[in-house]
Design a protein around this motif. Structure first.
Motif, PDB file in Angstrom:
ATOM      1  N   GLY A 135      42.545  59.071  39.286  1.00 43.04           N
ATOM      2  CA  GLY A 135      42.938  58.250  38.141  1.00 43.04           C
ATOM      3  C   GLY A 135      43.445  56.881  38.589  1.00 43.04           C
ATOM      4  O   GLY A 135      44.380  56.327  38.004  1.00 43.04           O
ATOM      5  N   ALA A 136      42.827  56.350  39.641  1.00 41.30           N
ATOM      6  CA  ALA A 136      43.316  55.089  40.217  1.00 41.30           C
ATOM      7  C   ALA A 136      42.930  53.891  39.346  1.00 41.30           C
ATOM      8  O   ALA A 136      41.940  53.939  38.601  1.00 41.30           O
ATOM      9  CB  ALA A 136      42.747  54.912  41.623  1.00 41.30           C
ATOM     10  N   SER A 137      43.743  52.845  39.427  1.00 42.61           N
ATOM     11  CA  SER A 137      43.459  51.580  38.729  1.00 42.61           C
ATOM     12  C   SER A 137      43.093  50.476  39.706  1.00 42.61           C
ATOM     13  O   SER A 137      42.373  49.548  39.366  1.00 42.61           O
ATOM     14  CB  SER A 137      44.699  51.106  37.958  1.00 42.61           C
TER      15      SER A 137
ATOM     16  N   GLY B 218      33.880  45.800  36.441  1.00 37.94           N
ATOM     17  CA  GLY B 218      34.778  45.131  35.493  1.00 37.94           C
ATOM     18  C   GLY B 218      36.075  44.709  36.152  1.00 37.94           C
ATOM     19  O   GLY B 218      37.072  44.463  35.474  1.00 37.94           O
ATOM     20  N   ALA B 219      36.070  44.621  37.482  1.00 37.98           N
ATOM     21  CA  ALA B 219      37.317  44.365  38.218  1.00 37.98           C
ATOM     22  C   ALA B 219      37.505  42.878  38.516  1.00 37.98           C
ATOM     23  O   ALA B 219      36.544  42.129  38.655  1.00 37.98           O
ATOM     24  CB  ALA B 219      37.301  45.137  39.534  1.00 37.98           C
ATOM     25  N   ARG B 220      38.744  42.479  38.614  1.00 38.97           N
ATOM     26  CA  ARG B 220      39.071  41.155  39.133  1.00 38.97           C
ATOM     27  C   ARG B 220      39.515  41.332  40.593  1.00 38.97           C
ATOM     28  O   ARG B 220      39.852  42.457  40.997  1.00 38.97           O
ATOM     29  CB  ARG B 220      40.198  40.520  38.319  1.00 38.97           C
ATOM     30  N   ILE B 221      39.513  40.241  41.337  1.00 36.69           N
ATOM     31  CA  ILE B 221      40.020  40.299  42.720  1.00 36.69           C
ATOM     32  C   ILE B 221      41.295  39.475  42.794  1.00 36.69           C
ATOM     33  O   ILE B 221      41.313  38.312  42.389  1.00 36.69           O
ATOM     34  CB  ILE B 221      38.987  39.747  43.730  1.00 36.69           C
ATOM     35  N   VAL B 222      42.364  40.085  43.275  1.00 35.13           N
ATOM     36  CA  VAL B 222      43.597  39.344  43.527  1.00 35.13           C
ATOM     37  C   VAL B 222      43.675  39.108  45.026  1.00 35.13           C
ATOM     38  O   VAL B 222      43.787  40.050  45.804  1.00 35.13           O
ATOM     39  CB  VAL B 222      44.838  40.115  43.030  1.00 35.13           C
TER      40      VAL B 222
ATOM     41  N   PRO C 128      35.135  52.316  36.412  1.00 36.62           N
ATOM     42  CA  PRO C 128      36.007  51.198  36.033  1.00 36.62           C
ATOM     43  C   PRO C 128      37.111  50.988  37.070  1.00 36.62           C
ATOM     44  O   PRO C 128      37.819  51.928  37.431  1.00 36.62           O
ATOM     45  CB  PRO C 128      36.606  51.651  34.696  1.00 36.62           C
ATOM     46  N   ILE C 129      37.225  49.779  37.573  1.00 40.53           N
ATOM     47  CA  ILE C 129      38.302  49.419  38.509  1.00 40.53           C
ATOM     48  C   ILE C 129      39.024  48.229  37.884  1.00 40.53           C
ATOM     49  O   ILE C 129      38.377  47.247  37.508  1.00 40.53           O
ATOM     50  CB  ILE C 129      37.739  49.046  39.896  1.00 40.53           C
ATOM     51  N   ASP C 130      40.330  48.334  37.727  1.00 37.45           N
ATOM     52  CA  ASP C 130      41.085  47.250  37.102  1.00 37.45           C
ATOM     53  C   ASP C 130      41.109  46.019  38.005  1.00 37.45           C
ATOM     54  O   ASP C 130      40.761  44.914  37.597  1.00 37.45           O
ATOM     55  CB  ASP C 130      42.510  47.741  36.802  1.00 37.45           C
ATOM     56  N   THR C 131      41.535  46.244  39.253  1.00 44.50           N
ATOM     57  CA  THR C 131      41.767  45.121  40.165  1.00 44.50           C
ATOM     58  C   THR C 131      41.450  45.531  41.594  1.00 44.50           C
ATOM     59  O   THR C 131      41.787  46.642  42.006  1.00 44.50           O
ATOM     60  CB  THR C 131      43.255  44.690  40.115  1.00 44.50           C
ATOM     61  N   VAL C 132      40.819  44.640  42.323  1.00 51.76           N
ATOM     62  CA  VAL C 132      40.715  44.801  43.778  1.00 51.76           C
ATOM     63  C   VAL C 132      41.856  43.991  44.382  1.00 51.76           C
ATOM     64  O   VAL C 132      41.938  42.769  44.192  1.00 51.76           O
ATOM     65  CB  VAL C 132      39.354  44.299  44.311  1.00 51.76           C
ATOM     66  N   LEU C 133      42.768  44.688  45.044  1.00 51.76           N
ATOM     67  CA  LEU C 133      43.859  44.008  45.750  1.00 51.76           C
ATOM     68  C   LEU C 133      43.306  43.668  47.128  1.00 51.76           C
ATOM     69  O   LEU C 133      43.179  44.523  47.999  1.00 51.76           O
ATOM     70  CB  LEU C 133      45.083  44.920  45.838  1.00 51.76           C
TER      71      LEU C 133
END
Ligand SMILES: [Zn+2]
Length: 441
Positions: free
Chosen positions: A200-202, A250-254, A226-231
Motif C-alpha cells: 500500500g505504498a505511496s 501518474g507520479a511526480r519526482i521530488v 499508481p505512485i504518488d511521488t518518486v523521492l
C-alpha cells in the motif's frame, strides 16, 4: 541553539525548528549565520585535522582571529585527496555533541571510489532540512515508502522487503503510523511493483533515471501501478524522467541535490526550484580560474558542509557543475541552483582541444525519437549515440543531432548512431547518459 546533553531526537527537533524559521531569513542573516558556522569549523579543522593545519593559513591572522575575506585563498580539496590523504583528513576529536562517527562509501561507478567519515550532527542537519523540504512538497509521513536502493546479491533480491520503521519527523504523532520498506536495487520491475501495491505504498525512493527505466519497463509489461511521488536520490532529474514516470504511474519526482560527502545541499521549494540549504553548507560555483561565477554561468560546485567535523571538507571539489539562478518568487532568499549536472557528465577527451563539460541540448531526446539515450566516447575521435526508440517514433534526425554534437563538443569528432533495446546499466546498477569508454594508449 544546540548543545551537548540533548538526545539526538531533541537535537533534531531543535534544528528543524531553526530551519523552519531560517528559511525566511534575509540573505544578510543567512550569510551572518554561515560566517559563525564557518569560523567554528575552520578553528576545529586547524586544531584537530593534520590535513588542514597549513591549508587554512590564509584565513588565520597572526592574532588568531579568523578573516573570512580570505576564504577564497584556501586551496580547493580535490576528490583524489579523499583517497590519497584520507587518514590526514580525519579529525583527532569532535566538538561536543557532534558524534558519533560512521563511514559511507561511494560506488565509484562514475568517478573515483571514496570513503568519507560522517558524524551524528551531519545526519541531524540532513534530516532537519529533508523534513523541511518534505513539508514544502506536502509529503505525508503517515504513508508508506518503498525504497528500491537496497543491496544486491541473490539473497537480497529474493528476500521480502525489509521494514526500516518510521521515516517522518519523530516528534509528530502523524509519523508514528508511517513505514519505510527497502528492496534490492536489482529487483525486477514486476516484483518491485507487486510489493509496492501489496504494501500500500505511496512513495518510491529511487534514482531518477532508474525510475525512468522502471516506467519504460512497466509500460512493456503493462503495469500502471499508481505512485504518488518518486523521492529521488542522487543524479540529476531530466524532463524526460519526469514525463516517463508521470505518464506511466501518474507520479511526480521530488528531487534533492545531495552527495554522500556533502549531504543534502539543496532542496526543491514549492515553486520547484533548488534552494541551497545555506544553514548547513556553503556552496561555491567557480570558473576555470577559481573565481565565483556570475548567475547564469556554469561552473564547478565547491562545498563546505558546516557540521562535517569528523572529516572536515573545506572547499571540497564536489565534481558537479551548476549555475546560480535568480531570486525565487516563493519568498525564500537562500541561493537557487540551476542546471546542476552530475559527475556522470564526462570530461570527454580530445587529442588537442581542451575538454568541456557541456550537456547535449535539451531537444536531443525529441530529435532522436528516443525514450532514453546514452552518449559514449569509444575512440580518440569516435563517439556513439545509443538510443532506445520510443514506440511509434520516426527515424532520428541524425544530421541535425550530429551538428549539435559537433557544436557542443568537438568539430572534428565523429558520431555513430546505434538503436538498442535497452541501455546497459553500470556495475553499480546505475544508468548514465554520458560515458567515456575510450582508454588512452
Ligand atoms: Zn523558491
Amino acid at each position: 541553539m544546540i548543545g551537548p546533553g540533548m538526545t539526538p531526537n531533541e537535537l533534531l527537533e531543535r534544528f528543524y525548528e531553526m530551519c523552519m524559521a531560517s528559511q525566511f531569513w534575509s540573505v544578510d542573516q543567512l550569510r551572518a549565520y554561515q560566517a559563525t558556522q564557518l569560523e567554528q569549523l575552520l578553528r576545529h579543522a586547524r586544531a584537530t585535522t593534520p590535513y588542514y593545519e597549513k591549508r587554512l593559513r590564509p584565513v588565520f591572522r597572526p592574532d588568531g582571529k579568523v578573516d573570512l575575506r580570505n576564504f577564497h585563498l584556501i586551496p580547493i580539496v580535490p576528490r583524489a585527496d579523499m583517497v590519497a590523504h584520507r587518514d590526514a583528513m580525519q579529525a583527532r576529536e569532535l566538538p561536543p555533541g557532534h558524534g558519533p562517527t560512521g563511514t559511507i562509501s561511494t560506488s565509484g561507478s562514475t568517478g573515483l571510489a571514496i570513503t568519507v567519515t560522517t558524524n551524528g550532527l551531519c545526519r541531524i542537519a540532513n534530516d532537519a532540512t529533508r523534513f523541511r523540504m518534505q513539508g514544502w512538497q506536502k509529503v505525508d509521513w503517515a504513508r508508506v515508502v518503498l525504497d528500491r536502493m537496497g543491496p544486491g546479491g541473490a539473497e537480497a533480491i529474493a528476500a521480502p522487503p525489509q521494514e526500516l520503521g518510521t521515516w517522518g519527523a519523530p516528534w509528530l504523532q502523524r509519523s508514528a503510523t508511517g513505514r519505510m520498506y527497502q528492496v534490492s536495487r536489482y529487483l525486477d520491475t514486476g516484483p518491485l511493483l507487486d510489493w509496492f501495491e501489496r504494501l500500500g505504498a505511496s512513495y518510491l525512493v529511487s534514482g531518477p533515471n532508474m525510475a525512468h527505466v522502471i516506467a519504460l519497463d512497466a509500460a512493456r509489461i503493462g503495469r500502471k501501478t499508481p505512485i504518488d511521488t518518486v523521492l529521488a536520490q542522487g543524479n540529476v532529474v531530466h524532463d524526460a524522467d519526469r514525463h516517463a514516470v508521470a505518464d506511466q504511474f501518474g507520479a511526480r519526482i521530488v528531487e534533492v541535490y545531495s552527495s554522500k560527502e556533502g549531504g543534502h545541499m539543496a532542496h526543491l521549494c514549492p515553486e520547484g526550484r533548488l534552494h541551497v540549504n545555506m544553514e548547513t553548507v556553503l556552496v561555491e560555483v567557480l570558473d576555470a580560474d577559481n573565481r565565483p561565477c556570475e548567475p547564469g554561468k556554469t561552473g564547478r560546485v565547491v562545498i563546505t558542509p558546516f557540521y562535517q567535523t569528523g572529516q572536515p571538507l573545506i572547499r571540497y571539489e564536489q565534481g558537479d557543475w551548476a549555475s546560480w539562478g535568480g531570486p525565487c518568487p516563493c519568498g525564500r532568499h537562500s541561493m537557487v541552483l540551476e542546471k546542476v549536472s552530475g559527475r556522470s557528465v564526462p570530461i570527454f577527451t580530445h587529442p588537442v582541444e581542451r575538454a568541456n563539460a557541456h550537456l547535449m541540448p535539451e531537444q536531443t531526446t525529441e530529435l532522436l525519437g528516443a525514450s532514453y539515450w546514452q552518449l559514449a566516447q569509444v575512440g580518440a575521435l569516435d563517439y556513439e549515440m545509443r538510443y532506445v526508440r520510443k514506440d511509434g517514433a520516426v527515424a532520428p534526425d541524425t544530421a541535425l543531432i550530429t551538428a549539435m554534437f559537433n557544436t557542443t563538443y568537438f568539430a572534428d569528432a565523429r558520431l555513430a548512431f546505434r538503436e538498442m533495446d535497452r541501455i546497459p546499466l553500470t556495475a553499480g546498477g546505475k544508468l548514465v547518459e554520458y560515458v567515456n569508454e575510450y582508454k588512452k594508449g
